[in-house]
Write a protein that holds these residues in place. Structure first.
Motif, PDB file in Angstrom:
ATOM      1  N   GLU A 164       0.824  -1.203   0.000  1.00  0.00           N
ATOM      2  CA  GLU A 164       0.000   0.000   0.000  1.00  0.00           C
ATOM      3  C   GLU A 164       0.864   1.261   0.000  1.00  0.00           C
ATOM      4  OE1 GLU A 164      -2.607  -0.226   3.320  1.00  0.00           O
ATOM      5  OE2 GLU A 164      -3.751  -1.938   2.529  1.00  0.00           O
ATOM      6  N   LYS A 165       2.175   1.109   0.234  1.00  0.00           N
ATOM      7  CA  LYS A 165       3.089   2.247   0.266  1.00  0.00           C
ATOM      8  C   LYS A 165       4.114   2.095  -0.853  1.00  0.00           C
ATOM      9  CE  LYS A 165       2.779   2.729   5.299  1.00  0.00           C
ATOM     10  NZ  LYS A 165       3.553   2.702   6.575  1.00  0.00           N
ATOM     11  N   PRO A 166       3.888   2.697  -2.007  1.00  0.00           N
ATOM     12  CA  PRO A 166       4.841   2.577  -3.115  1.00  0.00           C
ATOM     13  C   PRO A 166       6.168   3.257  -2.785  1.00  0.00           C
ATOM     14  CG  PRO A 166       3.174   4.224  -3.623  1.00  0.00           C
ATOM     15  CD  PRO A 166       2.734   3.554  -2.362  1.00  0.00           C
ATOM     16  N   LEU A 167       7.266   2.520  -2.927  1.00  0.00           N
ATOM     17  CA  LEU A 167       8.592   3.076  -2.655  1.00  0.00           C
ATOM     18  C   LEU A 167       9.483   2.920  -3.881  1.00  0.00           C
ATOM     19  CD1 LEU A 167      10.734   4.277  -0.741  1.00  0.00           C
ATOM     20  CD2 LEU A 167      11.286   1.920  -0.053  1.00  0.00           C
ATOM     21  N   HIS A 168      10.101   4.017  -4.264  1.00  0.00           N
ATOM     22  CA  HIS A 168      11.055   4.034  -5.373  1.00  0.00           C
ATOM     23  C   HIS A 168      12.456   4.167  -4.783  1.00  0.00           C
ATOM     24  CE1 HIS A 168      12.667   6.408  -9.119  1.00  0.00           C
ATOM     25  NE2 HIS A 168      13.222   5.209  -8.990  1.00  0.00           N
ATOM     26  N   VAL A 169      13.307   3.185  -5.040  1.00  0.00           N
ATOM     27  CA  VAL A 169      14.678   3.185  -4.530  1.00  0.00           C
ATOM     28  C   VAL A 169      15.648   3.517  -5.652  1.00  0.00           C
ATOM     29  CG1 VAL A 169      16.530   1.804  -3.503  1.00  0.00           C
ATOM     30  CG2 VAL A 169      14.162   1.491  -2.734  1.00  0.00           C
ATOM     31  N   GLY A 170      16.432   4.569  -5.452  1.00  0.00           N
ATOM     32  CA  GLY A 170      17.569   4.841  -6.322  1.00  0.00           C
ATOM     33  C   GLY A 170      18.780   4.206  -5.673  1.00  0.00           C
ATOM     34  N   TRP A 171      19.381   3.227  -6.340  1.00  0.00           N
ATOM     35  CA  TRP A 171      20.442   2.424  -5.711  1.00  0.00           C
ATOM     36  C   TRP A 171      21.701   2.489  -6.557  1.00  0.00           C
ATOM     37  CZ3 TRP A 171      19.796  -3.546  -4.545  1.00  0.00           C
ATOM     38  CH2 TRP A 171      20.825  -3.955  -3.682  1.00  0.00           C
ATOM     39  N   CYS A 172      22.747   3.061  -5.987  1.00  0.00           N
ATOM     40  CA  CYS A 172      24.027   3.106  -6.689  1.00  0.00           C
ATOM     41  C   CYS A 172      24.533   1.686  -6.907  1.00  0.00           C
ATOM     42  CB  CYS A 172      25.040   3.928  -5.898  1.00  0.00           C
ATOM     43  SG  CYS A 172      24.615   5.688  -5.836  1.00  0.00           S
ATOM     44  N   ILE A 173      24.982   1.409  -8.107  1.00  0.00           N
ATOM     45  CA  ILE A 173      25.294   0.040  -8.525  1.00  0.00           C
ATOM     46  C   ILE A 173      26.424  -0.569  -7.696  1.00  0.00           C
ATOM     47  CG2 ILE A 173      26.143  -1.381 -10.436  1.00  0.00           C
ATOM     48  CD1 ILE A 173      24.773   0.585 -12.346  1.00  0.00           C
ATOM     49  N   ILE A 174      26.175  -1.780  -7.205  1.00  0.00           N
ATOM     50  CA  ILE A 174      27.180  -2.583  -6.513  1.00  0.00           C
ATOM     51  C   ILE A 174      27.331  -3.899  -7.280  1.00  0.00           C
ATOM     52  CG2 ILE A 174      26.691  -1.530  -4.276  1.00  0.00           C
ATOM     53  CD1 ILE A 174      25.077  -4.033  -3.533  1.00  0.00           C
ATOM     54  N   ASP A 175      28.085  -4.823  -6.726  1.00  0.00           N
ATOM     55  CA  ASP A 175      28.278  -6.122  -7.369  1.00  0.00           C
ATOM     56  C   ASP A 175      26.934  -6.789  -7.651  1.00  0.00           C
ATOM     57  OD1 ASP A 175      30.014  -8.531  -8.072  1.00  0.00           O
ATOM     58  OD2 ASP A 175      28.749  -9.352  -6.479  1.00  0.00           O
ATOM     59  N   ALA A 176      26.788  -7.314  -8.872  1.00  0.00           N
ATOM     60  CA  ALA A 176      25.512  -7.903  -9.286  1.00  0.00           C
ATOM     61  C   ALA A 176      25.089  -9.061  -8.379  1.00  0.00           C
ATOM     62  CB  ALA A 176      25.596  -8.374 -10.739  1.00  0.00           C
ATOM     63  N   ASN A 177      26.042  -9.855  -7.913  1.00  0.00           N
ATOM     64  CA  ASN A 177      25.706 -10.977  -7.028  1.00  0.00           C
ATOM     65  C   ASN A 177      25.098 -10.479  -5.714  1.00  0.00           C
ATOM     66  OD1 ASN A 177      26.607 -12.959  -8.816  1.00  0.00           O
ATOM     67  ND2 ASN A 177      28.700 -12.870  -8.035  1.00  0.00           N
ATOM     68  N   SER A 178      25.610  -9.363  -5.218  1.00  0.00           N
ATOM     69  CA  SER A 178      25.074  -8.799  -3.980  1.00  0.00           C
ATOM     70  C   SER A 178      23.665  -8.268  -4.197  1.00  0.00           C
ATOM     71  CB  SER A 178      25.984  -7.669  -3.476  1.00  0.00           C
ATOM     72  OG  SER A 178      27.269  -8.170  -3.145  1.00  0.00           O
ATOM     73  N   ILE A 179      23.425  -7.682  -5.362  1.00  0.00           N
ATOM     74  CA  ILE A 179      22.084  -7.210  -5.688  1.00  0.00           C
ATOM     75  C   ILE A 179      21.113  -8.380  -5.725  1.00  0.00           C
ATOM     76  CG2 ILE A 179      20.645  -6.190  -7.509  1.00  0.00           C
ATOM     77  CD1 ILE A 179      23.096  -4.484  -8.282  1.00  0.00           C
ATOM     78  N   GLU A 180      21.518  -9.462  -6.395  1.00  0.00           N
ATOM     79  CA  GLU A 180      20.636 -10.623  -6.549  1.00  0.00           C
ATOM     80  C   GLU A 180      20.267 -11.249  -5.210  1.00  0.00           C
ATOM     81  OE1 GLU A 180      22.603 -13.225  -9.269  1.00  0.00           O
ATOM     82  OE2 GLU A 180      22.422 -11.834 -10.956  1.00  0.00           O
ATOM     83  N   LYS A 181      21.177 -11.180  -4.247  1.00  0.00           N
ATOM     84  CA  LYS A 181      20.909 -11.792  -2.942  1.00  0.00           C
ATOM     85  C   LYS A 181      19.784 -11.089  -2.193  1.00  0.00           C
ATOM     86  CE  LYS A 181      25.554 -13.686  -2.200  1.00  0.00           C
ATOM     87  NZ  LYS A 181      26.799 -13.571  -1.400  1.00  0.00           N
ATOM     88  N   VAL A 182      19.632  -9.787  -2.402  1.00  0.00           N
ATOM     89  CA  VAL A 182      18.614  -9.054  -1.637  1.00  0.00           C
ATOM     90  C   VAL A 182      17.354  -8.760  -2.449  1.00  0.00           C
ATOM     91  CG1 VAL A 182      20.343  -8.005  -0.145  1.00  0.00           C
ATOM     92  CG2 VAL A 182      19.584  -6.770  -2.170  1.00  0.00           C
TER      93      VAL A 182
END
Length: 225
Positions: free
Chosen positions: A77-95
């Protein structure tokens, strides 16, 4: 973990014929039997939830019949837009599964000064990861993904963004935040800090320094949940 629903491109048809890995999961792993009811969604009409009953179970296949179809959208019910500075792709996939379950609506990846260079983001792989999470948590909407070439481009388009950074400010109402910018490992560069100096900044109430992937989950949880 049991699946809330299952993706099947044939979902919505009067009958489903299940075999292969899906048969193995439903019958051998989850131990479903004749008479059990199972929910499905199709990718083409994901907003519709279809309920099926298992009519026949064979050693290598199963036959299911449609019981009902209803429009049932499941999202935060609470739309959130995250601007995320790029990190290692594997770390992104984990979260990504955690961000999906929390209910984050959109993630914009930003190539910041301290981002790892030559990182390739595979959005098709991200979608597969999301689908596995969506089936487990029940969510029926995908996270939207896009990319920006630098911080300046992002904040020019979204000047209302709140910046997660080292500062003294802890918001009284996290739920009021609709858009947040989170840095990569090492934080923002001096040049980026100058660009961000006029924007609202905040921190979490912790003395510990969070990794970028820990920060994005913690901040999203604080705002959305």
């Amino acid at each position: 973990m049991a699946l809330i629903y299952i993706f099947d491109d044939e979902a919505g048809e009067p009958a489903l014929h299940v075999k292969g890995e899906m048969h193995k999961y439903l019958i051998k792993v989850r131990r479903h039997k004749e008479g059990d009811e199972i929910s499905f969604r199709s990718r083409e009409n994901i907003e519709i939830l279809h309920k099926y009953k298992i009519d026949v179970v064979e050693p290598r296949s199963a036959e299911l019949s449609l019981l009902s179809s209803e429009q049932l959208e499941v999202k935060s019910e609470k739309p959130l837009h995250v601007g995320w500075c790029i990190i290692d792709a594997n770390s992104i996939e984990k979260v990504l599964p955690s961000l999906c379950e929390i209910g984050v609506e959109r993630v914009s990846f930003i190539a910041c000064d301290r981002s790892q260079k030559n990182t390739k983001l595979d959005f098709k792989r991200f979608q597969r990861i999301m689908e596995a999470s969506m089936q487990q948590c029940g969510r029926s909407t995908y996270i939207e993904f896009d990319i920006y070439k630098n911080v300046e481009e992002f904040i020019t388009k979204f000047p209302d963004v709140n910046v997660f950074d080292f500062c003294d400010e802890t918001p009284k109402d996290y739920g009021a935040i609709k858009r947040v910018l989170i840095g990569c490992e090492g934080g923002f560069s001096p040049k980026e800090r100058e660009l961000l100096s006029s924007l609202k900044r905040f921190r979490l109430n912790t003395p510990m320094v969070l990794r970028s992937e820990s920060a994005v989950v913690a901040v999203a949880s604080k705002i959305v949940l």
